[in-house]
Structure formats: C-alpha cells, structure tokens
Motif scaffolding. Sequence first.
Motif, PDB file in Angstrom:
ATOM      1  N   GLU A 144       1.342  -1.270   0.266  1.00 20.05           N
ATOM      2  CA  GLU A 144       0.562   0.057  -0.312  1.00 20.05           C
ATOM      3  C   GLU A 144       0.681   1.092   0.155  1.00 20.05           C
ATOM      4  O   GLU A 144       0.516   2.455  -0.351  1.00 20.05           O
ATOM      5  N   GLY A 145       1.965   0.982   0.653  1.00 16.91           N
ATOM      6  CA  GLY A 145       2.931   2.366   0.560  1.00 16.91           C
ATOM      7  C   GLY A 145       3.954   2.931  -0.712  1.00 16.91           C
ATOM      8  O   GLY A 145       4.355   3.756  -1.092  1.00 16.91           O
ATOM      9  N   LEU A 146       3.718   1.377  -1.424  1.00 20.04           N
ATOM     10  CA  LEU A 146       3.710   2.809  -2.989  1.00 20.04           C
ATOM     11  C   LEU A 146       3.606   2.945  -3.540  1.00 20.04           C
ATOM     12  O   LEU A 146       2.768   3.187  -3.937  1.00 20.04           O
ATOM     13  N   ASP A 147       4.304   3.474  -4.377  1.00 21.27           N
ATOM     14  CA  ASP A 147       4.166   4.401  -5.648  1.00 21.27           C
ATOM     15  C   ASP A 147       2.916   4.107  -6.941  1.00 21.27           C
ATOM     16  O   ASP A 147       3.695   2.427  -7.012  1.00 21.27           O
ATOM     17  N   GLN A 148       2.300   4.648  -7.168  1.00 20.10           N
ATOM     18  CA  GLN A 148       1.764   3.891  -8.683  1.00 20.10           C
ATOM     19  C   GLN A 148       2.496   2.871  -9.705  1.00 20.10           C
ATOM     20  O   GLN A 148       2.077   1.911  -9.425  1.00 20.10           O
ATOM     21  N   GLN A 149       3.917   3.871  -9.966  1.00 19.83           N
ATOM     22  CA  GLN A 149       4.229   2.936 -11.040  1.00 19.83           C
ATOM     23  C   GLN A 149       5.051   2.035 -10.643  1.00 19.83           C
ATOM     24  O   GLN A 149       5.113   0.652 -11.217  1.00 19.83           O
ATOM     25  N   THR A 150       4.903   2.160  -9.368  1.00 21.32           N
ATOM     26  CA  THR A 150       5.894   0.297  -8.731  1.00 21.32           C
ATOM     27  C   THR A 150       4.888  -0.473  -8.824  1.00 21.32           C
ATOM     28  O   THR A 150       5.489  -1.777  -8.415  1.00 21.32           O
ATOM     29  N   LYS A 151       3.849  -0.034  -8.228  1.00 20.86           N
ATOM     30  CA  LYS A 151       2.453  -0.847  -8.053  1.00 20.86           C
ATOM     31  C   LYS A 151       2.082  -1.208  -9.663  1.00 20.86           C
ATOM     32  O   LYS A 151       1.946  -2.861  -9.853  1.00 20.86           O
ATOM     33  N   GLU A 152       2.369  -0.998 -10.294  1.00 20.95           N
ATOM     34  CA  GLU A 152       1.792  -1.445 -11.458  1.00 20.95           C
ATOM     35  C   GLU A 152       3.449  -2.387 -12.537  1.00 20.95           C
ATOM     36  O   GLU A 152       2.569  -3.407 -12.645  1.00 20.95           O
ATOM     37  N   ARG A 153       4.646  -1.713 -11.657  1.00 20.91           N
ATOM     38  CA  ARG A 153       4.929  -3.149 -12.027  1.00 20.91           C
ATOM     39  C   ARG A 153       5.031  -4.382 -11.119  1.00 20.91           C
ATOM     40  O   ARG A 153       5.365  -5.546 -11.780  1.00 20.91           O
ATOM     41  N   VAL A 154       4.918  -3.913 -10.388  1.00 19.70           N
ATOM     42  CA  VAL A 154       4.644  -5.370  -8.882  1.00 19.70           C
ATOM     43  C   VAL A 154       3.094  -5.906  -9.928  1.00 19.70           C
ATOM     44  O   VAL A 154       3.726  -7.325  -9.659  1.00 19.70           O
ATOM     45  N   GLY A 155       2.596  -5.952 -10.549  1.00 18.80           N
ATOM     46  CA  GLY A 155       1.280  -6.175 -11.650  1.00 18.80           C
ATOM     47  C   GLY A 155       0.563  -6.723  -9.694  1.00 18.80           C
ATOM     48  O   GLY A 155       0.218  -6.062  -8.624  1.00 18.80           O
ATOM     49  N   GLN A 156      -0.169  -7.449 -10.148  1.00 18.72           N
ATOM     50  CA  GLN A 156      -1.045  -8.101  -9.236  1.00 18.72           C
ATOM     51  C   GLN A 156      -1.533  -9.231  -8.493  1.00 18.72           C
ATOM     52  O   GLN A 156      -0.353  -9.980  -8.276  1.00 18.72           O
ATOM     53  N   GLN A 157      -1.613  -9.651  -6.796  1.00 12.05           N
ATOM     54  CA  GLN A 157      -1.722 -10.621  -5.710  1.00 12.05           C
ATOM     55  C   GLN A 157      -2.160 -11.672  -7.297  1.00 12.05           C
ATOM     56  O   GLN A 157      -2.681 -12.004  -7.783  1.00 12.05           O
ATOM     57  N   GLU A 158      -1.455 -12.004  -6.504  1.00 12.42           N
ATOM     58  CA  GLU A 158      -1.514 -14.329  -6.988  1.00 12.42           C
ATOM     59  C   GLU A 158      -1.873 -14.713  -5.571  1.00 12.42           C
ATOM     60  O   GLU A 158      -0.551 -15.367  -4.726  1.00 12.42           O
ATOM     61  N   GLY A 159      -3.022 -15.726  -5.117  1.00  7.46           N
ATOM     62  CA  GLY A 159      -2.908 -16.237  -4.022  1.00  7.46           C
ATOM     63  C   GLY A 159      -3.479 -15.689  -2.811  1.00  7.46           C
ATOM     64  O   GLY A 159      -2.935 -14.226  -2.737  1.00  7.46           O
ATOM     65  N   ASP A 160      -2.890 -16.614  -1.750  1.00  9.70           N
ATOM     66  CA  ASP A 160      -3.187 -15.494  -0.891  1.00  9.70           C
ATOM     67  C   ASP A 160      -1.243 -15.615   0.409  1.00  9.70           C
ATOM     68  O   ASP A 160      -0.439 -16.110  -0.529  1.00  9.70           O
ATOM     69  N   GLU A 161      -0.888 -14.862   0.897  1.00 13.11           N
ATOM     70  CA  GLU A 161       0.198 -15.039   1.213  1.00 13.11           C
ATOM     71  C   GLU A 161       0.423 -16.022   2.500  1.00 13.11           C
ATOM     72  O   GLU A 161      -0.718 -16.873   2.970  1.00 13.11           O
ATOM     73  N   VAL A 162       1.276 -16.419   2.313  1.00 13.65           N
ATOM     74  CA  VAL A 162       2.386 -17.566   2.806  1.00 13.65           C
ATOM     75  C   VAL A 162       2.959 -17.457   4.085  1.00 13.65           C
ATOM     76  O   VAL A 162       3.899 -16.996   4.143  1.00 13.65           O
ATOM     77  N   VAL A 163       2.735 -18.493   4.916  1.00 14.41           N
ATOM     78  CA  VAL A 163       2.993 -18.048   6.365  1.00 14.41           C
ATOM     79  C   VAL A 163       3.996 -19.266   6.219  1.00 14.41           C
ATOM     80  O   VAL A 163       4.005 -20.877   6.240  1.00 14.41           O
ATOM     81  N   VAL A 164       5.455 -19.314   6.419  1.00 17.95           N
ATOM     82  CA  VAL A 164       6.386 -20.624   6.207  1.00 17.95           C
ATOM     83  C   VAL A 164       6.865 -20.729   7.714  1.00 17.95           C
ATOM     84  O   VAL A 164       6.841 -21.944   7.849  1.00 17.95           O
ATOM     85  N   SER A 165       7.289 -19.600   8.421  1.00 18.53           N
ATOM     86  CA  SER A 165       7.292 -19.845   9.900  1.00 18.53           C
ATOM     87  C   SER A 165       6.705 -18.275  10.375  1.00 18.53           C
ATOM     88  O   SER A 165       6.366 -17.116  10.356  1.00 18.53           O
TER      89      SER A 165
END
Length: 558
Positions: free
Chosen positions: A173-194
Amino acid sequence: MQVKNLVGHAVALSTAAALVTAAPAAAGNAEQNDSGNQQPSSTSSQQPAPSSDSSESTTEKAPETTENTTEQDAAEETSTEESTETGAAQEDTTEESSSEQDSAERSPEPTGEESTGSTTSRSTASTGDPLRGPVYGEIPKTPGSADAEQQRSLESYEAAPADGEGAIQDRYEGLDQQTKERVGQQEGDEVVVSDSLRYQDYSNARFYWSQQYGVKIVFGAVLDKYIQLGGHESLGVPSTDELTTGDETAYNEFVYSDANGDTTSAIYDHSAAGTHAILGPMLEKWRSVGGADELGYPISDTYLTYDQRATFNNFQNDATIFWTGNAGAHVLRDEVRDKWGLTGGPNGPLGYPTTDQGITPDGKGKYNHFENNASIYWTAETNAHVVRGAIRDKWSATGWERGPMGYPTSDEITAGDKVGKYNTFTGTDGLPAGIVWSPETKAHTVQGWIAQRYTNLGGPNGVLGYPTTDERSTPDGRGYYNHFNGAGGASIYWTRGTGAREIYGGIRDHWASMGWEKSYLGYPTTGEFDIEGGRRNHFEGGHISFYLDSGQIVDRRW
C-alpha cells in the motif's frame, strides 16, 4: 530429491550435497594427485581434457618449494614476484565456461501446511536432479552486506508486528503507483513459512517478510532464478530490495543465517551475461578484485566440482573464481586459465589455484601457483607453460624468471628413457637453458653455451645422460662446467677461448687423474673424435688418446 540449503551450514565441501553442476571451461604435463571432476550438468558445458604425466617431486602446496623459499605466494605475501593478484580464469582452453539457463519458469505448486489457506504459490524448491540440473548444496559462510549502489525507489513502510502479520500488505500500500504497476496483481494468499518468515506472490514480483530484514521485494528474472535455485530454502531470505549497479544491472542480495553465522549471496541480471547467482566466497572474492569492472558479470551460477572440493563461478572477461576450503578463493583468467584447462583443470594433476593471477615484476608475464607444487607462467613470447615438482623447486632456487633460467619455454617433457623429466627456459643472452631431473641425479640446471652443446649432443637422450651438477665455475675463474652421468662419467667445459667441449669415458678419467684443467693440458679444445684405432680429445697444451686394441690411454704435449 529434497534440495539442501544452498549456503547451508559451515561444513567441508567434501560432505556437501551437489551444487549446480556444470563444468567450467576447462582445458601440460604434470604430476601429483588428481583434483577431481566436476559434477555433470544438463546445461551445455565442455568437459576438461585429461592431463598427461609430469615430473616427480614431493607434493606440496604451491607456492611452497623444497629447495628454496618460494616465489610469490598470494597477494604480495613476499616482495618477490607477487604483483596484485587480479585475474582469474579457468580451465578449459579458450574460455569454455559453462553457463546456465538465464531464467527459470515460475511453476505453481500447492502451498505447504504452513501456508495460510489453500491457495497456490510459486515453488521455492529446486526441481533439478543433483547429478544433472541446477541443484545446490552447502557452502561455507562468508559475511557480506549490500553494495552501496543505487536502490530503486521503493517507499518506506511502518514497522510490523513481530510475526509480520500485515507487513507485506502495508508495504504494498505504501508503494507509488508506478511501482505498484510494475509489481502487478496479487496471486494467491500470503504464505506463512514460519513465525519469522512469510511471502506473497504478485504477477511480476514476490514480497518477503523476515524478522531480520523486514519486507523486501524481488522482481522478474532475479526472482525466477531465485526460485529455480530453491528460494529461501537454499539462498536464504532477501536482505535487500532490488538494487542496480552503475550500468543499470539489477540484483538482489540474500542471506542464509544459522548458528554458524550469515552467508551472503547475490543474483545479477545482466543483459549480456544473463541471470546468475554468485554465492558466499565467490561473491566476496569477485567484489574484492573489482567485480564487474575487472572480471565482468557472472556467466554461470556457482557450481561444485565433481570432487566436491571446490566451488566456482565463470565470468565474462575470460575469468573464473575457484574456492577450496584449504586455499580459499582465487582468480584464474586469460591464457593461464586456458593452460590449466588443457592440463585437465580440476580433473588434472596441478590441483586448484593457491594464488590469484599475478603479474611478474618485469611486467612481461602472468602466473598462478597451484596446490600440487605447480605453477603456470605465460608471456607473449613464450606462451603459457607448466613447471612443477622438483623442477619447479630448482627454478625457484635460481630466482624464478628473474634468475639465469628466465621464463619456461616448454611444459615438462619426459626424456627418452621414460624416467627423467626436463623443462626448457629462455635463458640469457639468447642462449638456452634447462632444468633436467631424474630419480638418480635429481634436478640440475644447464645453461648458456654448455646448454647449447648439451642440446646438440641429444640432451638427456644423448651420450652425456643426465646432469649431476648445476653449472659451476672452475677454480681459476676462466671457465664453467657441468658434470653428467653418461658414458661412465662425462663433462662439458667452456671458456671464452675454447668454447663448450665435451669429454667423457676413459679420456675424461685420465684427464681428471692429472688434475683436470689445472694440469699442463689445460682445457679441452675439441670434443672426443675418432682417430685410427681409437679416440682422442685435444687440449690447450696437448691431447689424450685412447687406443681400442690395447686399452691404453696416453697424454702428449704438443
């Protein structure tokens, strides 16, 4: 097979599982123990050529010698020959370095039981076969930190709870719009490794949260390579966001931590070299000698040799860095690396490098020392040649290339009797020089006009046999000589007035009984030649004749 942690625990490489397996460009005569082959690879790579045999000597790690203090250890340990060791390279002749596929497909897999929800996520496990593909094993720890280079603009974020819940979303949420566009869309849920590690996939990036480093973002080809090589299970967690070098090459650093400390690795994505990982000791060495400015970018991932004694990376500028637990990390490059490859490289008898490539004091030569009492020296005039064992020890005792022998002009050559060995050298004043060794006579120098005459008479394959002395000066200071073991005892004597003349057998014995050159005969002025019924040598003051029928040996004045 379950992939082991790439940077794993600080254990000897001999007990490590396979790293990415591909041979570097490899390509001489030498002795000592084989260094072992490299792990086979599914990627294209040229296997090092088998080595030939070489001279006998007590095996010891270069640059130590048995007859004299050795020259140039590594990185200017002595003031003799060790210039700044910067180059490195390898094995195979003319830089047959192997490179891997530049990026791996991201393959979805069900999240583990530690995941939140039943979503899918990019796999963090390598799919390579340990004897074929990109599979990593454990390598020793080396500390590291991010380069002080330009970081892509990624906005700061608030500190997250101790278990990281919500931290990734806050970062996004803190990213600027350009960086958000580079990151793309969320895929799946957050994975909790530990409790100390979690990640979230996006269509063009992955966000990692760790207690030690907070939330870091890995993009594109670097992410693909990271996942291909086992992700956080192998390389550890991202310790930086995406960084860029001065030439806009993107990279991330990763840190694997355990009770033995931290190991820092990096993945670089270069437009020409591809996307490759440099691990632990190789990364530290690469940066210490100038990084891409000196060696270029990596054109291979970090590989493990077949004998599991060494890890290495190949680089753009005809260079390779090899690391062993005994010798540390050293740079091979250019013609020296090619020559090492021709002797068999890690499969051959020289062993692994114990110095970086050095420059000789006269600026004409390059060299590396190797484990098994061996060195490779190169100049533009002589090309690259191997000197090792007892011959190397003797060369060291004469002052290396700064002494009367000069630079090697041959690899070690096996004599005609298949017992002795010798190397030829540039010598001085345009005259040849050599060091000749046999188990009986050991290693001795022959040089100048005496060496020329010895060569004309067949060297160790001729009537004179092997030298039993180095070149020596006569008591009166007028001449020089070498003794040899052929023909029941032989010598070559030289003075400015007489030239180099051989004398051997019964005639030599008679001359010796008279006091050598101190007798009225003085120095020989001819070699031995035929006369009617016998053989003769002429001397300054007369001659000695040997008669075949009677066996009589007679000296006469002129």
